[in-house]
Scaffold this motif. Structure first.
Motif, PDB file in Angstrom:
ATOM      1  N   VAL A  72       6.117  -7.552   1.698  1.00  0.00           N
ATOM      2  CA  VAL A  72       5.818  -6.120   1.720  1.00  0.00           C
ATOM      3  C   VAL A  72       5.271  -5.779   3.100  1.00  0.00           C
ATOM      4  O   VAL A  72       4.405  -6.478   3.623  1.00  0.00           O
ATOM      5  CB  VAL A  72       4.791  -5.743   0.622  1.00  0.00           C
ATOM      6  N   ARG A  73       5.783  -4.713   3.670  1.00  0.00           N
ATOM      7  CA  ARG A  73       5.353  -4.277   5.001  1.00  0.00           C
ATOM      8  C   ARG A  73       4.355  -3.129   4.860  1.00  0.00           C
ATOM      9  O   ARG A  73       4.558  -2.210   4.072  1.00  0.00           O
ATOM     10  CB  ARG A  73       6.576  -3.817   5.796  1.00  0.00           C
ATOM     11  N   LEU A  74       3.285  -3.206   5.637  1.00  0.00           N
ATOM     12  CA  LEU A  74       2.253  -2.170   5.626  1.00  0.00           C
ATOM     13  C   LEU A  74       2.062  -1.602   7.024  1.00  0.00           C
ATOM     14  O   LEU A  74       2.208  -2.312   8.020  1.00  0.00           O
ATOM     15  CB  LEU A  74       0.906  -2.747   5.166  1.00  0.00           C
ATOM     16  N   ASN A  75       1.719  -0.337   7.080  1.00  0.00           N
ATOM     17  CA  ASN A  75       1.197   0.274   8.292  1.00  0.00           C
ATOM     18  C   ASN A  75      -0.152   0.874   7.921  1.00  0.00           C
ATOM     19  O   ASN A  75      -0.250   1.643   6.972  1.00  0.00           O
ATOM     20  CB  ASN A  75       2.103   1.379   8.829  1.00  0.00           C
ATOM     21  N   ILE A  76      -1.168   0.509   8.673  1.00  0.00           N
ATOM     22  CA  ILE A  76      -2.503   1.051   8.442  1.00  0.00           C
ATOM     23  C   ILE A  76      -2.696   2.253   9.358  1.00  0.00           C
ATOM     24  O   ILE A  76      -2.517   2.155  10.569  1.00  0.00           O
ATOM     25  CB  ILE A  76      -3.591  -0.015   8.706  1.00  0.00           C
ATOM     26  N   GLY A  77      -3.040   3.372   8.760  1.00  0.00           N
ATOM     27  CA  GLY A  77      -3.232   4.601   9.520  1.00  0.00           C
ATOM     28  C   GLY A  77      -4.698   4.850   9.835  1.00  0.00           C
ATOM     29  O   GLY A  77      -5.511   3.921   9.901  1.00  0.00           O
ATOM     30  N   LEU A  78      -5.040   6.106   9.983  1.00  0.00           N
ATOM     31  CA  LEU A  78      -6.396   6.487  10.375  1.00  0.00           C
ATOM     32  C   LEU A  78      -7.326   6.750   9.193  1.00  0.00           C
ATOM     33  O   LEU A  78      -8.463   7.172   9.394  1.00  0.00           O
ATOM     34  CB  LEU A  78      -6.358   7.706  11.301  1.00  0.00           C
ATOM     35  N   GLU A  79      -6.874   6.485   7.975  1.00  0.00           N
ATOM     36  CA  GLU A  79      -7.767   6.619   6.828  1.00  0.00           C
ATOM     37  C   GLU A  79      -8.872   5.567   6.926  1.00  0.00           C
ATOM     38  O   GLU A  79      -8.735   4.571   7.639  1.00  0.00           O
ATOM     39  CB  GLU A  79      -6.985   6.416   5.516  1.00  0.00           C
ATOM     40  N   GLU A  80      -9.954   5.772   6.216  1.00  0.00           N
ATOM     41  CA  GLU A  80     -11.058   4.800   6.226  1.00  0.00           C
ATOM     42  C   GLU A  80     -10.593   3.473   5.628  1.00  0.00           C
ATOM     43  O   GLU A  80      -9.971   3.470   4.561  1.00  0.00           O
ATOM     44  CB  GLU A  80     -12.245   5.331   5.422  1.00  0.00           C
ATOM     45  N   PRO A  81     -10.873   2.352   6.286  1.00  0.00           N
ATOM     46  CA  PRO A  81     -10.436   1.051   5.759  1.00  0.00           C
ATOM     47  C   PRO A  81     -10.931   0.774   4.337  1.00  0.00           C
ATOM     48  O   PRO A  81     -10.203   0.203   3.529  1.00  0.00           O
ATOM     49  CB  PRO A  81     -11.021   0.040   6.749  1.00  0.00           C
ATOM     50  N   GLN A  82     -12.156   1.213   4.029  1.00  0.00           N
ATOM     51  CA  GLN A  82     -12.688   0.992   2.679  1.00  0.00           C
ATOM     52  C   GLN A  82     -11.876   1.774   1.646  1.00  0.00           C
ATOM     53  O   GLN A  82     -11.682   1.307   0.521  1.00  0.00           O
ATOM     54  CB  GLN A  82     -14.172   1.395   2.591  1.00  0.00           C
ATOM     55  N   ASP A  83     -11.410   2.957   2.001  1.00  0.00           N
ATOM     56  CA  ASP A  83     -10.556   3.723   1.097  1.00  0.00           C
ATOM     57  C   ASP A  83      -9.216   3.021   0.890  1.00  0.00           C
ATOM     58  O   ASP A  83      -8.682   2.982  -0.222  1.00  0.00           O
ATOM     59  CB  ASP A  83     -10.323   5.139   1.627  1.00  0.00           C
ATOM     60  N   LEU A  84      -8.673   2.455   1.970  1.00  0.00           N
ATOM     61  CA  LEU A  84      -7.392   1.762   1.877  1.00  0.00           C
ATOM     62  C   LEU A  84      -7.507   0.485   1.045  1.00  0.00           C
ATOM     63  O   LEU A  84      -6.643   0.211   0.205  1.00  0.00           O
ATOM     64  CB  LEU A  84      -6.852   1.458   3.274  1.00  0.00           C
ATOM     65  N   THR A  85      -8.568  -0.296   1.266  1.00  0.00           N
ATOM     66  CA  THR A  85      -8.722  -1.513   0.459  1.00  0.00           C
ATOM     67  C   THR A  85      -8.987  -1.154  -1.002  1.00  0.00           C
ATOM     68  O   THR A  85      -8.517  -1.857  -1.905  1.00  0.00           O
ATOM     69  CB  THR A  85      -9.826  -2.435   1.003  1.00  0.00           C
ATOM     70  N   GLY A  86      -9.682  -0.066  -1.253  1.00  0.00           N
ATOM     71  CA  GLY A  86      -9.863   0.392  -2.627  1.00  0.00           C
ATOM     72  C   GLY A  86      -8.542   0.757  -3.278  1.00  0.00           C
ATOM     73  O   GLY A  86      -8.297   0.445  -4.450  1.00  0.00           O
ATOM     74  N   ASP A  87      -7.692   1.418  -2.525  1.00  0.00           N
ATOM     75  CA  ASP A  87      -6.371   1.779  -3.038  1.00  0.00           C
ATOM     76  C   ASP A  87      -5.535   0.527  -3.296  1.00  0.00           C
ATOM     77  O   ASP A  87      -4.875   0.415  -4.335  1.00  0.00           O
ATOM     78  CB  ASP A  87      -5.671   2.706  -2.046  1.00  0.00           C
ATOM     79  N   LEU A  88      -5.562  -0.412  -2.374  1.00  0.00           N
ATOM     80  CA  LEU A  88      -4.831  -1.671  -2.563  1.00  0.00           C
ATOM     81  C   LEU A  88      -5.344  -2.414  -3.793  1.00  0.00           C
ATOM     82  O   LEU A  88      -4.562  -2.944  -4.591  1.00  0.00           O
ATOM     83  CB  LEU A  88      -4.951  -2.547  -1.315  1.00  0.00           C
ATOM     84  N   GLU A  89      -6.654  -2.434  -3.955  1.00  0.00           N
ATOM     85  CA  GLU A  89      -7.244  -3.145  -5.095  1.00  0.00           C
ATOM     86  C   GLU A  89      -6.816  -2.531  -6.423  1.00  0.00           C
ATOM     87  O   GLU A  89      -6.435  -3.233  -7.348  1.00  0.00           O
ATOM     88  CB  GLU A  89      -8.764  -3.165  -4.976  1.00  0.00           C
ATOM     89  N   GLN A  90      -6.859  -1.204  -6.526  1.00  0.00           N
ATOM     90  CA  GLN A  90      -6.465  -0.581  -7.793  1.00  0.00           C
ATOM     91  C   GLN A  90      -4.972  -0.795  -8.053  1.00  0.00           C
ATOM     92  O   GLN A  90      -4.558  -0.980  -9.194  1.00  0.00           O
ATOM     93  CB  GLN A  90      -6.866   0.901  -7.862  1.00  0.00           C
ATOM     94  N   ALA A  91      -4.154  -0.820  -7.012  1.00  0.00           N
ATOM     95  CA  ALA A  91      -2.710  -1.043  -7.185  1.00  0.00           C
ATOM     96  C   ALA A  91      -2.443  -2.494  -7.616  1.00  0.00           C
ATOM     97  O   ALA A  91      -1.541  -2.742  -8.440  1.00  0.00           O
ATOM     98  CB  ALA A  91      -1.967  -0.706  -5.907  1.00  0.00           C
ATOM     99  N   LEU A  92      -3.199  -3.451  -7.071  1.00  0.00           N
ATOM    100  CA  LEU A  92      -3.050  -4.845  -7.494  1.00  0.00           C
ATOM    101  C   LEU A  92      -3.386  -4.990  -8.981  1.00  0.00           C
ATOM    102  O   LEU A  92      -2.682  -5.666  -9.723  1.00  0.00           O
ATOM    103  CB  LEU A  92      -3.947  -5.752  -6.645  1.00  0.00           C
ATOM    104  N   ARG A  93      -4.473  -4.354  -9.389  1.00  0.00           N
ATOM    105  CA  ARG A  93      -4.855  -4.394 -10.823  1.00  0.00           C
ATOM    106  C   ARG A  93      -3.778  -3.753 -11.690  1.00  0.00           C
ATOM    107  O   ARG A  93      -3.389  -4.284 -12.730  1.00  0.00           O
ATOM    108  CB  ARG A  93      -6.180  -3.667 -11.038  1.00  0.00           C
ATOM    109  N   HIS A  94      -3.282  -2.613 -11.265  1.00  0.00           N
ATOM    110  CA  HIS A  94      -2.267  -1.891 -12.023  1.00  0.00           C
ATOM    111  C   HIS A  94      -0.990  -2.730 -12.184  1.00  0.00           C
ATOM    112  O   HIS A  94      -0.349  -2.693 -13.241  1.00  0.00           O
ATOM    113  CB  HIS A  94      -1.937  -0.571 -11.337  1.00  0.00           C
ATOM    114  N   ALA A  95      -0.633  -3.462 -11.148  1.00  0.00           N
ATOM    115  CA  ALA A  95       0.621  -4.229 -11.161  1.00  0.00           C
ATOM    116  C   ALA A  95       0.624  -5.360 -12.189  1.00  0.00           C
ATOM    117  O   ALA A  95       1.677  -5.776 -12.629  1.00  0.00           O
ATOM    118  CB  ALA A  95       0.916  -4.777  -9.768  1.00  0.00           C
ATOM    119  N   VAL A  96      -0.547  -5.850 -12.550  1.00  0.00           N
ATOM    120  CA  VAL A  96      -0.602  -6.966 -13.499  1.00  0.00           C
ATOM    121  C   VAL A  96      -0.882  -6.498 -14.925  1.00  0.00           C
ATOM    122  O   VAL A  96      -0.880  -7.308 -15.851  1.00  0.00           O
ATOM    123  CB  VAL A  96      -1.622  -8.038 -13.070  1.00  0.00           C
ATOM    124  N   GLU A  97      -1.140  -5.249 -15.125  1.00  0.00           N
ATOM    125  CA  GLU A  97      -1.419  -4.741 -16.478  1.00  0.00           C
ATOM    126  C   GLU A  97      -0.160  -4.674 -17.302  1.00  0.00           C
ATOM    127  O   GLU A  97       0.918  -4.481 -16.859  1.00  0.00           O
ATOM    128  CB  GLU A  97      -2.055  -3.345 -16.400  1.00  0.00           C
TER     129      GLU A  97
END
Length: 132
Positions: free
Chosen positions: A107-132
């Motif tokens: 999977v390819r990612l581009n990190i933009g100017l959003e806050e890194p903590q917001d991005l890692t939070g989004d990644l974390e919730q998506a990881l959880r969602h993917a295994v449900e």
């Protein structure tokens, strides 16, 4: 431009290191990370890093699970980037072909100017969602 690039470098390395610690991720392909192939060349030739990199999910992550992960992301838009200010994601499975080195787990990612903590939070919730 210099201020923007410095922020993208800082944020990208923060997110990449966070992903390295995740049990779902087999490999983070970002040249600024010491265990990435080509790191020595990057270190020799560059003073900063770009905001585009790839992650490789563990082999037990199917293409369907990876697409659930991508679809669950809220801050990341789907698309390609050469280092823009918006965070983007693209699963190589969506191209209909596997990467010759990393299969369908890339999977390819581009990190933009959003806050890194917001991005890692989004990644974390998506990881959880993917295994449900």
């Amino acid at each position: 431009l210099g201020v923007r690039l410095a922020q993208l470098d800082k944020s990208t390395q923060e997110v990449a290191k966070w992903l390295q610690a995740r049990p779902e991720i087999a490999l983070v392909l970002h040249p600024a990370l010491p265990d990435c192939p080509g790191h020595d060349i990057w270190k020799r030739d560059f003073t900063g890093s770009a905001s585009v990199f790839s992650i490789v999910f563990n082999n037990d992550w199917t293409p369907e699970r990876i697409m659930r992960f991508v679809d669950a992301l809220k801050l990341f838009k789907i698309g390609y980037s050469w280092g823009g200010v918006t965070s983007l994601v693209m699963a190589y499975e969506s191209l209909g072909r596997a990467n010759r080195n990393y299969g369908r787990q890339l999977v390819r990612l581009n990190i933009g100017l959003e806050e890194p903590q917001d991005l890692t939070g989004d990644l974390e919730q998506a990881l959880r969602h993917a295994v449900e």
